[in-house]
Write an enzyme that holds these catalytic residues in place. Structure first.
Site, short mmCIF file in Angstrom:
data_model
loop_
_atom_site.label_atom_id
_atom_site.label_comp_id
_atom_site.label_asym_id
_atom_site.label_seq_id
_atom_site.Cartn_x
_atom_site.Cartn_y
_atom_site.Cartn_z
N HIS A 1 10.08 -12.95 14.29
CA HIS A 1 11.00 -11.90 13.81
C HIS A 1 11.09 -10.82 14.88
O HIS A 1 10.10 -10.13 15.14
CB HIS A 1 10.49 -11.32 12.48
CG HIS A 1 10.44 -12.35 11.39
ND1 HIS A 1 11.52 -12.62 10.59
CD2 HIS A 1 9.46 -13.22 11.03
CE1 HIS A 1 11.21 -13.59 9.74
NE2 HIS A 1 9.96 -13.98 10.00
N ASN B 1 16.89 -13.16 9.59
CA ASN B 1 16.88 -12.34 8.36
C ASN B 1 17.04 -10.84 8.65
O ASN B 1 16.21 -10.03 8.26
CB ASN B 1 15.64 -12.62 7.50
CG ASN B 1 14.33 -12.27 8.19
OD1 ASN B 1 14.22 -12.31 9.41
ND2 ASN B 1 13.32 -11.92 7.41
N ARG C 1 13.64 -8.50 14.77
CA ARG C 1 14.31 -7.33 14.17
C ARG C 1 15.49 -6.86 15.00
O ARG C 1 16.02 -7.60 15.83
CB ARG C 1 13.30 -6.17 13.95
CG ARG C 1 12.01 -6.55 13.27
CD ARG C 1 12.22 -7.16 11.91
NE ARG C 1 10.96 -7.22 11.16
CZ ARG C 1 10.73 -8.07 10.19
NH1 ARG C 1 11.62 -8.97 9.83
NH2 ARG C 1 9.58 -8.06 9.54
N ALA D 1 5.82 -7.42 3.26
CA ALA D 1 5.12 -8.62 3.71
C ALA D 1 5.39 -8.87 5.18
O ALA D 1 6.55 -8.81 5.61
CB ALA D 1 5.57 -9.83 2.89
N HIS E 1 5.77 -22.13 8.72
CA HIS E 1 4.51 -21.44 8.40
C HIS E 1 3.77 -22.07 7.22
O HIS E 1 3.54 -21.42 6.20
CB HIS E 1 4.72 -19.94 8.17
CG HIS E 1 5.90 -19.55 7.34
ND1 HIS E 1 6.14 -20.07 6.09
CD2 HIS E 1 6.92 -18.70 7.58
CE1 HIS E 1 7.25 -19.53 5.62
NE2 HIS E 1 7.74 -18.71 6.50
N LYS F 1 18.13 -21.56 9.51
CA LYS F 1 16.96 -21.22 8.69
C LYS F 1 17.35 -21.01 7.24
O LYS F 1 18.21 -20.19 6.94
CB LYS F 1 16.34 -19.92 9.26
CG LYS F 1 15.20 -19.34 8.44
CD LYS F 1 13.93 -20.17 8.54
CE LYS F 1 12.85 -19.69 7.59
NZ LYS F 1 12.18 -18.47 8.02
N HIS G 1 6.61 -4.46 10.76
CA HIS G 1 7.18 -3.44 9.87
C HIS G 1 6.59 -2.11 10.33
O HIS G 1 5.45 -2.07 10.79
CB HIS G 1 6.76 -3.69 8.41
CG HIS G 1 7.34 -4.93 7.81
ND1 HIS G 1 8.59 -4.98 7.24
CD2 HIS G 1 6.84 -6.19 7.70
CE1 HIS G 1 8.84 -6.20 6.79
NE2 HIS G 1 7.80 -6.96 7.07
C1 NCD Z 1 8.80 -12.00 7.10
C2 NCD Z 1 9.57 -10.73 7.45
O1 NCD Z 1 9.02 -9.65 7.31
O2 NCD Z 1 10.73 -10.86 7.88
N1 NCD Z 1 7.64 -11.65 6.34
C3 NCD Z 1 6.53 -12.40 6.19
O3 NCD Z 1 5.65 -12.00 5.42
N2 NCD Z 1 6.32 -13.52 6.86
C4 NCD Z 1 9.71 -12.97 6.41
C5 NCD Z 1 9.14 -14.35 6.27
O4 NCD Z 1 9.06 -15.11 7.22
O5 NCD Z 1 8.76 -14.70 5.15
ZN ZN Z 2 9.09 -15.54 9.11
#
Ligand code: NCD
Ligand code: ZN
Length: 352
Positions: free
Chosen positions: A15, A41, A17, A273, A185, A112, A261
């Site tokens: 990710h 995402n 971002r 998460a 994952h 995805k 995050h």
């Molecule tokens: C991911 C996210 O923050 O974009 N979070 C995670 O806990 N892995 C999204 C994901 O891959 O589930």
């Molecule tokens: Zn992910």
């Protein structure tokens, strides 16, 4: 001092971002990886060719940037203007028509799929797995050789979500035998067992799921920086994952699922998460594989398997790691990594 060299490491689930976060963290992956499969995402998710190309351009700009604050990067070694990082782009799954897919196929490495609402920014995902509704898209993807990456969790009880999803993997793999399906994952013994049931099933594994169980997240004081989806499971699940990763099973690849995050979104009564591992993933993997006497298999796990599964030809990059203590920074520009402030056993010595 013991050293270990990795060639063209690839992170097949990342990710990156957007905006300031992208600018702050993308260089950390670009430093030590040759390329990464970039998750779509965003808000809104990446669903059109325009959005995809614009996002790729922003990533390229972020990794082409000079480090704004050199002190921040001192810990990870000398920073050069690192062009050798390929963002392998993904599109957010919805039902697409074949004409669109044929047009975008060259620009993407995979699509995805997220079940709706199951994780961060997945609200626009798939609501019910009606394979007949999905058939035209999935058949077109198989024909165009576009792999399908799947976040495999139901909305059931949190510890059972991945295991419950196995029926869906089974149905997808059976109904679309020419479609390459990547179980993203994976965290359970059930997923490890599923892997060899179908020739068209593959998997990524994170470094945190090789290291942790639910006990590390919630067995003592609650650790928000270790909270992610899918949640870490039982010791027997972790052992099953370790078994195939350490032996570099040819159908598994490393995918960090590094998901940054801001600190206040993690240290909060509604903790987001995601675990941030990008800058320490290779060091942790070296430590783990070394501990189990399996360092010789790490190259396959972090690059060679992904190259064959996805038919990738990454640019040359050599990462030299050394077995010496490395204190993980407390944060990288406000993002707290896994093991912040703790000392791990391997460090990156040089990147060429
Ligand atoms: C991911 C996210 O923050 O974009 N979070 C995670 O806990 N892995 C999204 C994901 O891959 O589930
Ligand atoms: Zn992910």
């Amino acid at each position: 001092m013991k050293h270990h060299t990795l060639l063209m490491p690839l992170d097949m689930h990342l990710h990156l971002r957007d905006g300031i976060m992208l600018e702050n963290i993308a260089l950390l992956s670009a430093y030590s990886f040759s390329g990464a499969l970039v998750m779509p995402n965003l808000v809104p998710p990446v669903r059109s060719k325009e959005e995809l190309l614009a996002y790729k351009a922003r990533i390229s700009q972020a990794v082409g940037m000079e480090a704004a604050d050199e002190d921040e990067f001192e810990e990870i070694g000398e920073f050069s203007d690192n062009g050798g990082f390929e963002p392998y782009m993904t599109l957010f799954y919805q039902n697409y028509d074949k004409v669109f897919l044929a047009e975008i196929a060259e620009e993407i490495t995979a699509i995805k799929l997220y079940p709706a609402g199951i994780t961060t920014n997945s609200e626009g995902g798939v609501k019910n797995f009606d394979l007949n509704e999905m058939r035209p898209t999935l058949e077109a993807m198989a024909e165009l050789n576009i792999p399908l990456c799947v976040h495999g969790e139901t909305d059931g009880f949190v510890m059972d979500r991945e295991a419950e999803f196995m029926n869906i993997y089974d149905a997808l793999a059976t109904n679309f035998p020419k479609l390459k399906i990547i179980m993203e994952h994976i965290t359970t013994k059930a997923a490890v067992e599923m892997l060899d049931k179908h020739p068209n099933l593959f998997a990524t594994i994170t470094v945190h799921h090789l290291l942790m169980t639910l006990d590390d997240v919630a067995g003592g004081m609650l650790k928000p920086h270790l909270f992610c989806k899918p949640i870490a499971k039982r010791p027997q699940d972790r052992d099953a994952l370790l078994q195939i990763a350490l032996n570099a099973h040819p159908k598994v690849m490393f995918g960090s699922d590094s998901a940054p995050h801001p600190r206040d979104k993690k240290e909060s009564c509604g903790c987001a998460a995601g675990i941030f591992t990008a800058p320490i993933a290779l060091q942790l993997l070296c430590e783990l594989f070394d501990k189990h006497g399996k360092l010789e298999n790490l190259q396959a796990f972090v690059s060679d398997n992904a190259q064959s599964i996805y038919s990738l030809c990454p640019e040359f990059k050599e990462v030299i790691l050394a077995k010496r203590p490395f204190k993980v920074p407390e944060d990288y520009k406000g993002v707290v990594p896994m093991y912040a402030g703790e000392t791990i056993g391997w460090a990156i010595e040089d990147v060429n």
